[in-house]
Design a protein around this motif. Structure first.
Motif, PDB file in Angstrom:
ATOM      1  N   SER A 163       5.538  -4.867   1.708  1.00 46.26           N
ATOM      2  CA  SER A 163       5.998  -4.921   0.318  1.00 46.26           C
ATOM      3  C   SER A 163       4.786  -4.954  -0.617  1.00 46.26           C
ATOM      4  CB  SER A 163       6.888  -6.131   0.091  1.00 46.26           C
ATOM      5  OG  SER A 163       6.143  -7.301   0.271  1.00 46.26           O
ATOM      6  N   GLN A 213      -1.511  -4.453   0.311  1.00 43.59           N
ATOM      7  CA  GLN A 213      -2.608  -5.240   0.866  1.00 43.59           C
ATOM      8  C   GLN A 213      -3.218  -4.585   2.104  1.00 43.59           C
ATOM      9  OE1 GLN A 213      -3.785  -7.996  -0.591  1.00 43.59           O
ATOM     10  NE2 GLN A 213      -2.290  -7.797  -2.210  1.00 43.59           N
ATOM     11  N   ARG A 242       0.778  -2.188  -8.940  1.00 54.00           N
ATOM     12  CA  ARG A 242       1.408  -2.573  -7.683  1.00 54.00           C
ATOM     13  C   ARG A 242       0.436  -2.225  -6.564  1.00 54.00           C
ATOM     14  NH1 ARG A 242       6.804  -4.410  -8.342  1.00 54.00           N
ATOM     15  NH2 ARG A 242       6.433  -4.864  -6.156  1.00 54.00           N
ATOM     16  N   LYS A 288       2.521  -5.963  -3.820  1.00 55.73           N
ATOM     17  CA  LYS A 288       2.229  -7.113  -4.669  1.00 55.73           C
ATOM     18  C   LYS A 288       1.948  -6.611  -6.076  1.00 55.73           C
ATOM     19  CE  LYS A 288       2.200  -9.686  -1.029  1.00 55.73           C
ATOM     20  NZ  LYS A 288       3.453 -10.196  -0.587  1.00 55.73           N
ATOM     21  N   THR A 289       2.120  -7.469  -7.070  1.00 54.15           N
ATOM     22  CA  THR A 289       1.905  -7.094  -8.471  1.00 54.15           C
ATOM     23  C   THR A 289       0.684  -7.804  -9.021  1.00 54.15           C
ATOM     24  OG1 THR A 289       4.280  -6.881  -8.780  1.00 54.15           O
ATOM     25  CG2 THR A 289       2.955  -7.044 -10.757  1.00 54.15           C
ATOM     26  N   ARG A 290      -0.170  -7.032  -9.691  1.00 52.42           N
ATOM     27  CA  ARG A 290      -1.300  -7.601 -10.420  1.00 52.42           C
ATOM     28  C   ARG A 290      -1.131  -7.198 -11.875  1.00 52.42           C
ATOM     29  NH1 ARG A 290      -6.729  -5.257  -8.843  1.00 52.42           N
ATOM     30  NH2 ARG A 290      -6.102  -3.700 -10.336  1.00 52.42           N
TER      31      ARG A 290
END
Length: 55
Positions: free
Chosen positions: A29, A46, A43, A31-33
Motif C-alpha cells: 500500500s 516504500q 504517494r 504511504k502519503t507524504r
C-alpha cells in the motif's frame, strides 16, 4: 513524477474496493507524504521507491 490517475491508467497503481491505493509491482500500500510548501501530496511506495502525485 506522474499523477496517480496516470499511474492507474498505465497499471502502475491499483485501487481496491475501499479506495486504498497500492503499487502493482510489489503489492504494498502507498504511504502519503504531504509537504506544506507544495500544492500536491506525494504517494510513495516504500519497497520500489515509486512516486505519484495527488492534486
Amino acid at each position: 513524477m506522474q499523477s496517480v490517475r496516470s499511474g492507474l491508467r498505465k497499471g502502475e497503481v491499483e485501487k481496491d474496493t475501499y479506495g486504498r491505493l497500492s503499487c502493482s509491482d510489489c503489492g504494498e500500500s502507498l504511504k502519503t507524504r504531504n509537504d506544506p510548501d507544495e500544492v500536491y501530496s506525494v504517494r510513495l511506495c516504500q519497497n520500489c521507491d515509486g512516486k505519484w502525485k495527488v492534486l
